[in-house]
Design an enzyme around this catalytic site. Sequence first.
Site, PDB file in Angstrom:
ATOM      1  N   ASP A 269      41.905  43.277  42.459  1.00 43.29           N
ATOM      2  CA  ASP A 269      43.250  43.795  41.966  1.00 43.29           C
ATOM      3  C   ASP A 269      43.225  44.246  40.345  1.00 43.29           C
ATOM      4  O   ASP A 269      42.917  43.250  39.610  1.00 43.29           O
ATOM      5  CB  ASP A 269      44.444  42.789  42.074  1.00 43.29           C
ATOM      6  CG  ASP A 269      45.494  44.146  42.217  1.00 43.29           C
ATOM      7  OD1 ASP A 269      46.091  44.898  41.343  1.00 43.29           O
ATOM      8  OD2 ASP A 269      46.819  43.419  43.110  1.00 43.29           O
TER       9      ASP A 269
ATOM     10  N   ASP B  31      45.140  51.097  42.780  1.00 44.70           N
ATOM     11  CA  ASP B  31      44.471  49.741  41.823  1.00 44.70           C
ATOM     12  C   ASP B  31      44.516  48.580  42.489  1.00 44.70           C
ATOM     13  O   ASP B  31      43.862  47.838  41.706  1.00 44.70           O
ATOM     14  CB  ASP B  31      45.437  49.499  40.575  1.00 44.70           C
ATOM     15  CG  ASP B  31      47.209  49.022  40.688  1.00 44.70           C
ATOM     16  OD1 ASP B  31      47.365  49.255  42.588  1.00 44.70           O
ATOM     17  OD2 ASP B  31      48.038  48.346  40.618  1.00 44.70           O
ATOM     18  N   GLU B  32      43.694  48.616  43.768  1.00 46.22           N
ATOM     19  CA  GLU B  32      43.507  47.681  44.641  1.00 46.22           C
ATOM     20  C   GLU B  32      42.304  47.922  45.749  1.00 46.22           C
ATOM     21  O   GLU B  32      42.598  49.255  46.076  1.00 46.22           O
ATOM     22  CB  GLU B  32      44.908  47.143  45.755  1.00 46.22           C
ATOM     23  CG  GLU B  32      46.244  45.696  44.954  1.00 46.22           C
ATOM     24  CD  GLU B  32      46.657  46.054  45.631  1.00 46.22           C
ATOM     25  OE1 GLU B  32      46.156  45.843  46.850  1.00 46.22           O
ATOM     26  OE2 GLU B  32      47.509  46.135  45.198  1.00 46.22           O
TER      27      GLU B  32
END
Length: 423
Positions: A27, A121-122
């Site tokens: 993350d 974003d992960e």
Amino acid sequence: MGRQDGSNRDVSDSSVDDSTATILHIDLDAFFASVELLDRPELVHRPVIVAGNSARSVVTAANYPARKFGVRSAIPLSQALRLCPHAVVLEPHREKYLQYSLEVMAIFDDVTPLVERIGIDEAFLDVSGARSLLGSPAEIARMIRARVFTETRLTCSVGAAAYKFVAKMASGRAKPDGVLVVPAENTLAFLHPLPVSQLWGVGATTGEALVSRGVRTIGDLAALPLATLQKIVGEASGAKLSALAHGIDPRVVTVINDEKSVGHEVTFEVDITDADVLRRELLRQADAVAVRLRRGGFVGRTVVLKLRYSNFTTITRSRTLSEPTDLGRRIFEEVRSIYDTLGAHDRVRLIGVRVEHLEPTGGQRLSLWDDDDHWREAERTIDGVAEKFGRAFLRPASLLGPSTNRVQRGEVGDARRRARGDG
DNA sequence: TCTGGGGTCCTAGGACCC
DNA sequence: TCTGGGGTCCTAGGACCC
């Protein structure tokens, strides 16, 4: 488990056997804010909020100095500025975030083909097959973090565990800029002391319902009889949450993620009463949805209109079409008709269009034109022809004879049907 | 001093079919 | 005769996630 005592960010204890923690959750830390700060290094130690420039904006991202004041994602910007009046507010730049996202995801792809992207974003990585080549999960995590920082100057946090949701929760507890490894045999010891609200899938509503019944930790949840839990949260959610609380999660890292719907919505800066303004917005959104459907090679069967009124009550009205579509005109026709049957209404705060029940168009996408302006033009042509001459006119070109205006128009309809795979 | 925009999944009731 | 139950589709709403 690393960081049990909260003292070290990294897993430096080599006595920890991490060989079972083969699922990584990675993350990026305060992603949008961190990207903005790459261009504004002088602001790094000041509270920074990323949010749109509107009276009704919410916080999209906040850096850690801002979070110290209680600023969180999704709270109204006005509230954030009351909590932290001296915060610097920056507007989001989505294209830039996407570029950085692609760079980071490419690093993940170097490690293993089993990368499951979650948003921008992960990602989850299954590194069970990469161990002989790249080392233990903890070593792989360190290597990825170093590469991400070297290549982008962004920091990320990594959770490593035997199960997806444990890896996800571990990365959350490792933030910012940390690693937390939870070997399989430590799963319950890691989970059970945590507040029940931190379990993935327990949000505000479920969390409050549980706490009000004395279920405060994930351990408490595990001790709750399944039938009792199901009475509180429903059958399916109850079974799932109970399994998670017992450290059971059958989900595997999946690369393919089929899209199930496409939609757009907008919240107006001031509430709208003018039906023409709303219809124009519906047309714009229907077009945008159609463009994305075609770009993705989908047609959709169900059209949904969403309205949120000034008092924040939200309704949806949907209709299933006899034939799936990827045409802006068709989608607009349907949502406008739904809207018009709603009759007199309150002031409108938000309006949105969504298309569900997607099917692949089958075969390759129509390559008659490359850009969407031509597509829109073709739609108008087709719909214009249909209005004038009836749908029957839009027959396969082969039935219409040589090259006339009509034939060309017929070809458009034919090619479109072929692209959909139904003709 | 109110509450974004992109989604997924689940529930529940009614229609309809067998 | 007044009554079952499973399955699926459709619709509306809500919880949740990033």
